[in-house]
Design a protein around this motif. Structure first.
Motif, PDB file in Angstrom:
ATOM      1  N   UNK A 146       4.980 -52.797  18.610  1.00 59.68           N
ATOM      2  CA  UNK A 146       5.948 -52.397  19.631  1.00 59.68           C
ATOM      3  C   UNK A 146       6.943 -51.450  18.972  1.00 59.68           C
ATOM      4  N   UNK A 147       7.374 -50.460  19.730  1.00 57.52           N
ATOM      5  CA  UNK A 147       8.251 -49.432  19.173  1.00 57.52           C
ATOM      6  C   UNK A 147       9.482 -49.257  20.061  1.00 57.52           C
ATOM      7  N   UNK A 148      10.655 -49.190  19.438  1.00 56.50           N
ATOM      8  CA  UNK A 148      11.895 -48.947  20.180  1.00 56.50           C
ATOM      9  C   UNK A 148      12.017 -47.451  20.394  1.00 56.50           C
ATOM     10  N   UNK A 149      11.789 -46.983  21.618  1.00 59.40           N
ATOM     11  CA  UNK A 149      11.703 -45.541  21.858  1.00 59.40           C
ATOM     12  C   UNK A 149      13.064 -44.850  21.861  1.00 59.40           C
ATOM     13  N   UNK A 150      14.102 -45.626  22.092  1.00 61.87           N
ATOM     14  CA  UNK A 150      15.444 -45.042  22.089  1.00 61.87           C
ATOM     15  C   UNK A 150      15.892 -44.814  20.651  1.00 61.87           C
ATOM     16  N   UNK A 198      12.805 -53.776  20.371  1.00 54.07           N
ATOM     17  CA  UNK A 198      11.493 -53.210  20.696  1.00 54.07           C
ATOM     18  C   UNK A 198      10.943 -53.756  22.006  1.00 54.07           C
ATOM     19  N   UNK A 199      11.628 -54.719  22.620  1.00 55.49           N
ATOM     20  CA  UNK A 199      11.119 -55.340  23.840  1.00 55.49           C
ATOM     21  C   UNK A 199      10.928 -54.299  24.938  1.00 55.49           C
ATOM     22  N   UNK A 200       9.819 -54.432  25.665  1.00 49.16           N
ATOM     23  CA  UNK A 200       9.512 -53.432  26.677  1.00 49.16           C
ATOM     24  C   UNK A 200      10.573 -53.423  27.776  1.00 49.16           C
ATOM     25  N   UNK A 201      11.206 -54.591  27.992  1.00 43.72           N
ATOM     26  CA  UNK A 201      12.240 -54.632  29.027  1.00 43.72           C
ATOM     27  C   UNK A 201      13.487 -53.867  28.587  1.00 43.72           C
ATOM     28  N   UNK A 202      13.562 -53.534  27.313  1.00 44.89           N
ATOM     29  CA  UNK A 202      14.733 -52.835  26.780  1.00 44.89           C
ATOM     30  C   UNK A 202      14.346 -51.441  26.284  1.00 44.89           C
ATOM     31  N   UNK A 203      13.353 -50.855  26.910  1.00 42.92           N
ATOM     32  CA  UNK A 203      12.975 -49.498  26.562  1.00 42.92           C
ATOM     33  C   UNK A 203      12.002 -49.387  25.403  1.00 42.92           C
ATOM     34  N   UNK A 204      11.219 -50.420  25.189  1.00 43.89           N
ATOM     35  CA  UNK A 204      10.237 -50.380  24.120  1.00 43.89           C
ATOM     36  C   UNK A 204       8.894 -49.849  24.606  1.00 43.89           C
ATOM     37  N   UNK A 205       8.071 -49.398  23.658  1.00 43.08           N
ATOM     38  CA  UNK A 205       6.730 -48.939  23.969  1.00 43.08           C
ATOM     39  C   UNK A 205       5.741 -49.596  23.027  1.00 43.08           C
ATOM     40  N   UNK A 206       4.482 -49.159  23.116  1.00 46.92           N
ATOM     41  CA  UNK A 206       3.453 -49.735  22.245  1.00 46.92           C
ATOM     42  C   UNK A 206       2.662 -48.628  21.543  1.00 46.92           C
ATOM     43  N   UNK A 207       2.030 -49.012  20.441  1.00 47.97           N
ATOM     44  CA  UNK A 207       1.238 -48.083  19.628  1.00 47.97           C
ATOM     45  C   UNK A 207      -0.063 -48.745  19.221  1.00 47.97           C
ATOM     46  N   UNK A 208      -1.051 -47.934  18.922  1.00 48.94           N
ATOM     47  CA  UNK A 208      -2.269 -48.456  18.307  1.00 48.94           C
ATOM     48  C   UNK A 208      -1.937 -48.795  16.847  1.00 48.94           C
ATOM     49  N   UNK A 209      -2.514 -49.906  16.376  1.00 48.90           N
ATOM     50  CA  UNK A 209      -2.229 -50.366  15.013  1.00 48.90           C
ATOM     51  C   UNK A 209      -3.510 -50.313  14.199  1.00 48.90           C
TER      52      UNK A 209
END
Lengths: 275, 470
Positions: B444-448, B454-465
């Motif tokens: 999970x990535x914090x896009x801001x 990193x939570x998606x509800x707080x503006x997080x996204x996802x990446x391939x690992x």
């Protein structure tokens, strides 16, 4: 004392249901205060399910009834030899830790009034005395008055109206004990009461409190005593729902009517009946 | 950003696992990148993967942003993580069997009795019951953060039904479709065996009464649940039925599934429903989601439930503090993965320390999740900190505090190009007869910019690992 139990629970449905599943705690507890001479539980057209002894030492038996079905009768019949252990649950095997029974549940939540009432134990000489005082305080504060409370009534509500039945007495005592850090639990069972006594319920409930040095000790605020040879213990739980002798559910839209008849009598004498 | 460990650039050089990504990144024209980003989003929309990660809440129909820049581990890095994750999953399960049995760890004074026995997640109904193979938590999601080349910390354990694994699988699928050349240039260990391994794990814990090939089902609360997509996705991949409570019933000593060919006996239930709702005869009497009588069948050995009811007592935030102690107590080993130092505001000394240092700490609710109800001291205003101080003082037992971790960053595509953003990792460890882990997880990535949440509800996204083969 040798007690005969005859306990019939009749479930009727206004339209046939597709099936019924039940979970029973209907077998007398194994401990030094009682010995089963004979015991039998039948369920009309019932298919017995899994059976096991749970961590609290209760024997649990599952039942299912395949539908369509309009009526189910759960019939408990048996004979138990009892002894007076002045409330002490001696020789009982269980592995649930007493601390588990410090947890609050909705019906056993201690509101300000219950906390205030629990101060009755403030100047107690020891834990056992404290337990007796709490039980006495409940008996003084909640008068026995059948029909004034329901299955969902909480200890706080019963105390507020000053009336209730054994379930409310037990919940109130549990709430107060837990508030004081004394593990406490709900016990369901049967009671034989002779004609001269106060009015009683033959299907009965009381509380057990954990007293360091003695272990679990029963207290029956409704009768201002500790369980003796007139009591038969079935099972325990955090509250009435958790300790219910029968928990069940029917599949289907029909509405259910339940009718209970319990007779507890000493062997070879006349029994008392309660509807 | 100098204080943060950048997983790609370190000490002025590109770290080896990212070596082959530098060219790819530098030579990608902006238009091409935008086209690919749009393509990725269209793919996610088409497959309908729009749910929140476990307990995060938020809008269930919102697409979680996918970042195309992969997060990469070397085989050696992963080997150590794998040992640490498996060690922790073993210890958590040993703890669960113990606290529902003899409670040796409590008797030994290694964890306070009240934390265990008065815990809301401690289920009295399963005391004394040992599930098949002694496993309570069959899928352990361990949330990890990194602060340096060799420094990993466990943020929390998820022993009940950690979700998000479908993102791990879909992120990979989509990356392979969009950038096949990357998968030729890098030796990336596959993750697509996860569903087979999950099925094998579930089958291995079938009850003793089950003879032959066990019948496995996934029990979902229904399509309104935010993770319903994942439930159906996993059922499809494993080739098992996805059922709701009403599709199952108890008769005699077993649980049965309604099928067009009549009732079929069910041996293993992978449930994605909380304990409180799985059986109205044992837990909440008003629950319509579960199966009446299920717990009696379970307790008498007629069916297996994964995760086992009661598993939640191991992943409580207050119990978390004691997991390293569990590793030592049950396994006689030193923990490979470290905990984040945690102060419990329930303790007077800890509370004092925390209140003195609020601007530098992260404070969380004991039972909170999803990045709500927390204070990130260094990112908060004086007013926010003071408001939070009042909340802690009012109910200290409800809070724990941790140092603000310098979460590692990885390059991430952002509006301006490529920039470092903070990441975490959730691998999914499978525990059955054997313990198993696919090389990968959900990043999970914090896009801001600058955000550590990193939570998606707080503006997080996802990446391939990626985990590279050695």
């Amino acid at each position: 004392m040798r007690l005969i139990v005859d306990h019939v629970t009749r479930y009727s449905y206004d339209q046939p249901v597709r099936g019924v599943v039940q979970s029973h705690r209907l077998t007398p507890t194994v401990f030094e205060g009682q010995t089963v001479v004979d015991w039998q539980v039948t369920v009309t057209d019932g298919c017995p399910g899994g059976v096991f002894r749970d961590g609290a030492g209760d024997r649990v038996q599952a039942w299912s009834v395949a539908g369509p079905v309009s009526e189910i009768v759960v019939h408990v019949k048996g004979v138990v030899e009892t002894r007076d252990l002045t409330g002490v649950l001696r020789g009982h095997r269980e592995i649930v830790r007493p601390e588990v029974y410090l947890r609050e549940t909705t019906p056993t939540w201690a509101d300000a009034a219950l906390i205030e009432l629990s101060s009755a134990a403030d100047d107690a000489s020891g834990p056992l005395d404290a337990a007796h005082r709490l039980s006495g305080a409940v008996a003084d504060a909640i008068a026995y008055a059948p029909g004034t409370t329901e299955a969902h009534t909480t200890a706080a509500e019963a105390l507020a109206q000053g009336k209730g039945v054994c379930q409310d007495h037990a919940h109130a005592l549990i709430a107060m004990a837990r508030h004081r850090g004394i593990p406490a639990r709900y016990v369901s069972g049967y009671l034989f009461a002779d004609a001269e006594g106060q009015p009683h319920e033959a299907a009965h409930a009381w509380a057990e409190l954990w007293i360091v040095g003695l272990g679990w000790v029963g207290f029956d605020p409704a009768n201002r005593c500790c369980p003796d040879e007139r009591y038969i213990r079935l099972g325990s739980g955090l509250d009435a729902l958790d300790a219910a002798p029968i928990r069940g559910i029917a599949r289907g839209p029909g509405s259910e009517t339940m009718n209970v008849r319990v007779v507890v009598a000493p062997e070879a004498t006349q029994g008392q009946t309660q509807q | 950003m100098a204080d943060y460990f950048n997983e790609m650039y370190h000490s002025g050089a590109v770290r080896t696992p990212y070596a082959r990504l530098e060219d790819w990144m530098k030579t990608m024209p902006a238009e091409f990148r935008q086209m690919k980003q749009a393509e990725a989003e269209a793919l996610f929309r088409r497959i309908g993967i729009t749910f929140a990660v476990y307990g995060e809440g938020g809008d269930p129909d919102r697409l979680i942003p996918f970042d195309m820049f992969p997060r990469v581990f070397t085989g050696a890095e992963w080997a150590r993580l794998e040992r640490g994750i498996k060690q922790r999953a073993r210890a958590l399960n040993a703890f669960l069997v113990d606290v529902y049995g003899r409670g040796e760890i409590v008797k030994a004074g290694r964890i306070p009795a009240n934390l265990v026995y008065q815990n809301e997640a401690y289920e009295k109904a399963v005391v004394g019951f040992v599930p098949p193979k002694g496993v309570y938590s069959h899928i352990v999601g361990i949330d990890l953060v990194r602060t340096g080349p060799d420094d990993f910390f466990v943020l929390e354990d998820n022993c009940r039904t950690p979700s998000g694994v479908s993102y791990m699988l879909e992120n990979r699928e989509i990356m392979m479709r969009m950038f096949p050349e990357l998968f030729r240039a890098n030796r990336i260990q596959p993750v697509d065996s996860y569903s087979d391994r999950l099925r094998r794990t579930l089958a291995s814990v079938a009850p003793a009464k089950c003879k032959g090939d066990p019948c496995i089902v996934i029990l979902t609360p229904g399509h309104f649940n935010s993770a319903y997509y994942e439930h159906s996705f996993l059922a499809d991949l494993m080739g098992v039925e996805l059922v709701e409570g009403q599709d199952l019933f108890v008769e005699g000593e077993y649980v049965w599934m309604r099928t067009t060919e009549g009732p079929k006996r069910v041996d293993v239930i992978y449930r994605r429903i909380d304990d409180a709702f799985i059986d109205p005869l044992c837990f909440r009497p008003d629950s319509m989601l579960g199966v009446p009588g299920l717990m009696d069948v379970y307790r008498s050995g007629g069916v297996s439930i994964c995760s086992a009811p009661g598993a939640g007592v191991a992943d409580d935030k207050a119990v978390y503090t004691y997991v390293p102690e569990m590793v030592r107590f049950y396994l006689g080993e030193e923990p490979i993965l470290q905990n984040v130092p945690t102060w419990q505001c329930a303790k007077a000394d800890d509370l004092k320390y925390v209140l003195e240092r609020l601007p530098e700490l992260v404070v969380k609710e004991v039972h909170g999740s999803g990045g709500y109800g927390m204070l990130v001291g260094p990112k908060s205003t004086r007013e926010q900190i003071e408001a939070f101080r009042a909340k802690i003082e009012k109910d200290p037992d409800n809070y724990i505090a941790q140092p603000t971790l310098a979460l590692s960053t990885t390059p991430t595509f952002v509006a301006e190009g490529i920039a470092p953003r903070h990441v975490d990792l959730r691998p999914y460890c499978l525990v059955g007869e054997q313990i198993d882990l696919v090389p990968g997880g959900l990043t999970r990535v914090a896009l801001t910019e600058g955000s550590l949440v990193v939570n998606s509800s707080q503006g997080g996204g996802v990446k391939d690992t990626w985990v590279l083969a050695e």
